[in-house]
Design an enzyme around this catalytic site. Structure first.
Site, PDB file in Angstrom:
ATOM      1  N   PHE A 162    -138.974 -12.373 -47.439  1.00 56.22           N
ATOM      2  CA  PHE A 162    -139.731 -12.134 -48.671  1.00 56.22           C
ATOM      3  C   PHE A 162    -141.102 -11.504 -48.418  1.00 56.22           C
ATOM      4  O   PHE A 162    -142.070 -11.817 -49.105  1.00 56.22           O
ATOM      5  CB  PHE A 162    -139.866 -13.435 -49.490  1.00 56.22           C
ATOM      6  N   THR A 197    -134.710  -9.597 -40.989  1.00 56.70           N
ATOM      7  CA  THR A 197    -133.861  -8.427 -41.251  1.00 56.70           C
ATOM      8  C   THR A 197    -134.664  -7.435 -42.075  1.00 56.70           C
ATOM      9  O   THR A 197    -135.594  -7.814 -42.787  1.00 56.70           O
ATOM     10  CB  THR A 197    -132.601  -8.800 -42.058  1.00 56.70           C
TER      11      THR A 197
END
Ligand SMILES: CC(C)(COP(=O)(O)OP(=O)(O)OC[C@H]1O[C@@H](n2cnc3c(N)ncnc32)[C@H](O)[C@@H]1OP(=O)(O)O)[C@@H](O)C(=O)NCCC(=O)NCCS
Length: 433
Positions: A162, A197
Site C-alpha cells: 500500500f 511486489t
C-alpha cells in the site's frame, strides 16, 4: 476477452513497462535503489542470505527519516474509524489506476483493516505522511510480519504494501523517504529482510508472474469498456461462452468453518512445500486470520470427504473492486482474485513435481480444475464480474481450461536485503494482496 481488461492490468501493474525489459532503468539511473541492499539487474545469484549484515537493534537510529518541512509522520490506527476512513479515502482516490484513468483499485475499509492487522501487526508499521499545516493524509506505506520460506530457509520478514503518494505530490522523491522510514521501523523490531511486489521494474525481481482474467459478467465488462466482444462474435455468444454452472460439482464442497482451521493449516502448509517461495502458516491464528472467510473480504471453501469427514481440499478468493471512473452506467467493477488453495491429491504418487520424466500431474490437474470450476460458480453467485489470477503456484494446470485469458500485465516479486536465486513462476506460492 482482450484490450481494456488487459490494458488495465498492464497499467495497474506495469507502470514502468513489462518484464520483457521495457521501462527497465540502468542501475546508475536508480538514484534510490542503487543505494539499497538489493541485487543488480544483471546479477546471477546462486547463493542465499542477507546482502548486508543485521545491525544490533540498539544501534538503529531512533530518529525518523527527515521529511520536507511541510510534512510530518503519523501512525494510523485501523481500529479508529476516522483513521481507517482517511486511509480508504487516500487510496480510493490516489492508488493504482490504468493509464486512461478509467479504473482505480478500490480496497474496502474492511479489506484494509483485515490486510493490515494480522497476528503480530504493529501500529508503528502503518505509516502515514500528513501535511503539517492542516493534517491532511497525503501518503502511506505499511509493513506486516510474514514468515517467508525461500527454498529451504524460512525467515521472518516484513511484507511491504500500500505504498501511495497523493497524485499532487508525485515525483518529489517522497517514496524513497517512506521506504527508508519503514525500513528503519522494521530494523527497530529486529527484522532486516522484506518482501514486496510491484508492476514497476526495480532491481531485481526474484520472479515475475503474468495476470489472467476470467470473465463472469461479459455484458458488464463490455459496457465498462473493460473487455471487447471478440471479432466475429456476438455478445450473446460471449455470454454463453463464459456461462458457469448453477451448482458446484464436488461432493462435500462447502464454506470453510472455524473448526476446519487446524486441518486446513496442515493441508496448506503441506501444499506450500511444492513451491520455492511461499508463506509458512506457523499458527492456527495465521490460518484463522488469512484463510477463514472474512465478511465481504475473503471467501474460502473446503471439501469435506463425505465418507471420512476429512478435509481434503481448500480454495479461496478475495474481493478487490475497482472504481469505474466516469462511466454513466457502472460505478464499480466487482473483481475477485484467486487466493490460496491446497489439495491432498498431491499425496498420490503421480504428482511429484520435481521428477521431469513424470507425465503431467493428471490427478492434480483434474482436481484443481474441479475446485476452480466450483469457486467460479460461487464467485458468480456472489455477483463478481471477473475472477483474476496470476500464473503462479499450479495455476498453469487450470487457467486455460477454466477460460481465463492471458492479460499483458505482470507482477514482479522482490526481496529486500535477501540474496536468493530466481524463482520460476510455477514455484511461487506467495499471494500478495
Ligand atoms: C509508487 C509511488 C508511491 C511512487 O511515488 P512517486 O512520487 O511516483 O515517485 P518518487 O519521486 O517519490 O520516487 C521515485 C523512486 O521510487 C521508486 N519507485 C517507484 N515506484 C515504486 C514502487 N512501486 N516500489 C518501490 N519503489 C518505487 C522509483 O524507482 C524511484 O527510485 P529510483 O530513482 O531509485 O528508481 C506513486 O507513484 C504512487 O502512489 N503510485 C500509485 C500507487 C502505486 O503504484 N503504488 C505502488 C504499488 S506497488
Amino acid at each position: 476477452m482482450r484490450a481494456k481488461l488487459e490494458a488495465l492490468m498492464r497499467s495497474m501493474n506495469l507502470q514502468e513497462g513489462s518484464s520483457s525489459g521495457k521501462g527497465k532503468k540502468d542501475m546508475k539511473d536508480h538514484k534510490f535503489w542503487s543505494t539499497q541492499p538489493v541485487p543488480k539487474h544483471d546479477e546471477q545469484i546462486t547463493t542465499m542470505g542477507p546482502i548486508e549484515p543485521s545491525i544490533p537493534v540498539d544501534q538503529v537510529s531512533k530518529v525518523p527519516a527527515p521529511l520536507p518541512k511541510e510534512f510530518e509522520w503519523c501512525e494510523l490506527d485501523m481500529n479508529v474509524e476516522k483513521d481507517a476512513k482517511e486511509l480508504y479515502d487516500l487510496l480510493t482516490l490516489n492508488y493504482i489506476e490504468d493509464d486512461d484513468e478509467q479504473f482505480r483499485f478500490d480496497y474496502s475499509i474492511s479489506f484494509l483493516k483485515w490486510a493490515l492487522q494480522p497476528p503480530n501487526w504493529r501500529k508503528e508499521w502503518l505509516v502515514g505522511v500528513r501535511v503539517a499545516s492542516n493534517k491532511k493524509l497525503v501518503a502511506f506505506i505499511s509493513a506486516i510480519p510474514i514468515q517467508l520460506r525461500t527454498f529451504d530457509q524460512s525467515t521472518l520478514m516484513t511484507d511491504i504494501n500500500f505504498l501511495n503518494v497523493h497524485k499532487k505530490l508525485r515525483s518529489k522523491r517522497l517514496a524513497p523517504v517512506m521506504i527508508r522510514e519503514i525500513t528503519r521501523r522494521s530494523h527497530i523490531n529486529g527484522i532486516f529482510q522484506a518482501v514486496y511486489t510491484a508492476g514497476a521494474i526495480l532491481p531485481k525481481p526474484i520472479s515475475t508472474c503474468q495476470y489472467f482474467h476470467r470473465s463472469l459478467n461479459p455484458k458488464k465488462l463490455v459496457e465498462c469498456g473493460f473487455s471487447r466482444i471478440p471479432h466475429k462474435w456476438t455478445l450473446a455468444r460471449m455470454i454463453k461462452h463464459f456461462k458457469v454452472p448453477e451448482k458446484t460439482s464436488i461432493p462435500g464442497f462447502r464454506e470453510m468453518q472455524q473448526k476446519d482451521v487446524p486441518e486446513v493449516r496442515v493441508l496448506v502448509n503441506k501444499y506450500m512445500e511444492r513451491f520455492d517461495f511461499a508463506p509458512v502458516f506457523e499458527t492456527d491464528q495465521d490460518v484463522e486470520h488469512w484463510i477463514l472467510p472474512h465478511k465481504e473480504v475473503v471467501w474460502s471453501y473446503v471439501v469435506e470427504d463425505p465418507k471420512t469427514n476429512k478435509i481434503t481440499d481448500m480454495i479461496s478468493f478475495y474481493s478487490l473492486p475497482s472504481s469505474v471512473i466516469g462511466n454513466p452506467k457502472h460505478k464499480t467493477l466487482n473483481a475477485a482474485y484467486l487466493y490460496y488453495y491446497a489439495t491432498d491429491v498431491i499425496n498420490a504418487t503421480d504428482n511429484s513435481k520435481d521428477d521431469d520424466d513424470q507425465e503431467p500431474p493428471k490427478l492434480l490437474g483434474k482436481r484443481l480444475n474441479d475446485l476452480v470450476g466450483d469457486v467460479l460458480v460461487m464467485a458468480k453467485r456472489l455477483n463478481f464480474d471477473v475472477m483474476n489470477g496470476l500464473q503462479l503456484m499450479d495455476n498453469g494446470l487450470f487457467l486455460q481450461q477454466q477460460k481465463f485469458g492471458a492479460g499483458d500485465g505482470y507482477l514482479n516479486y522482490y526481496l529486500y536485503n535477501w540474496r536468493c536465486p530466481d524463482v520460476d513462476d510455477s514455484k511461487v506460492g506467495l499471494v500478495m494482496l
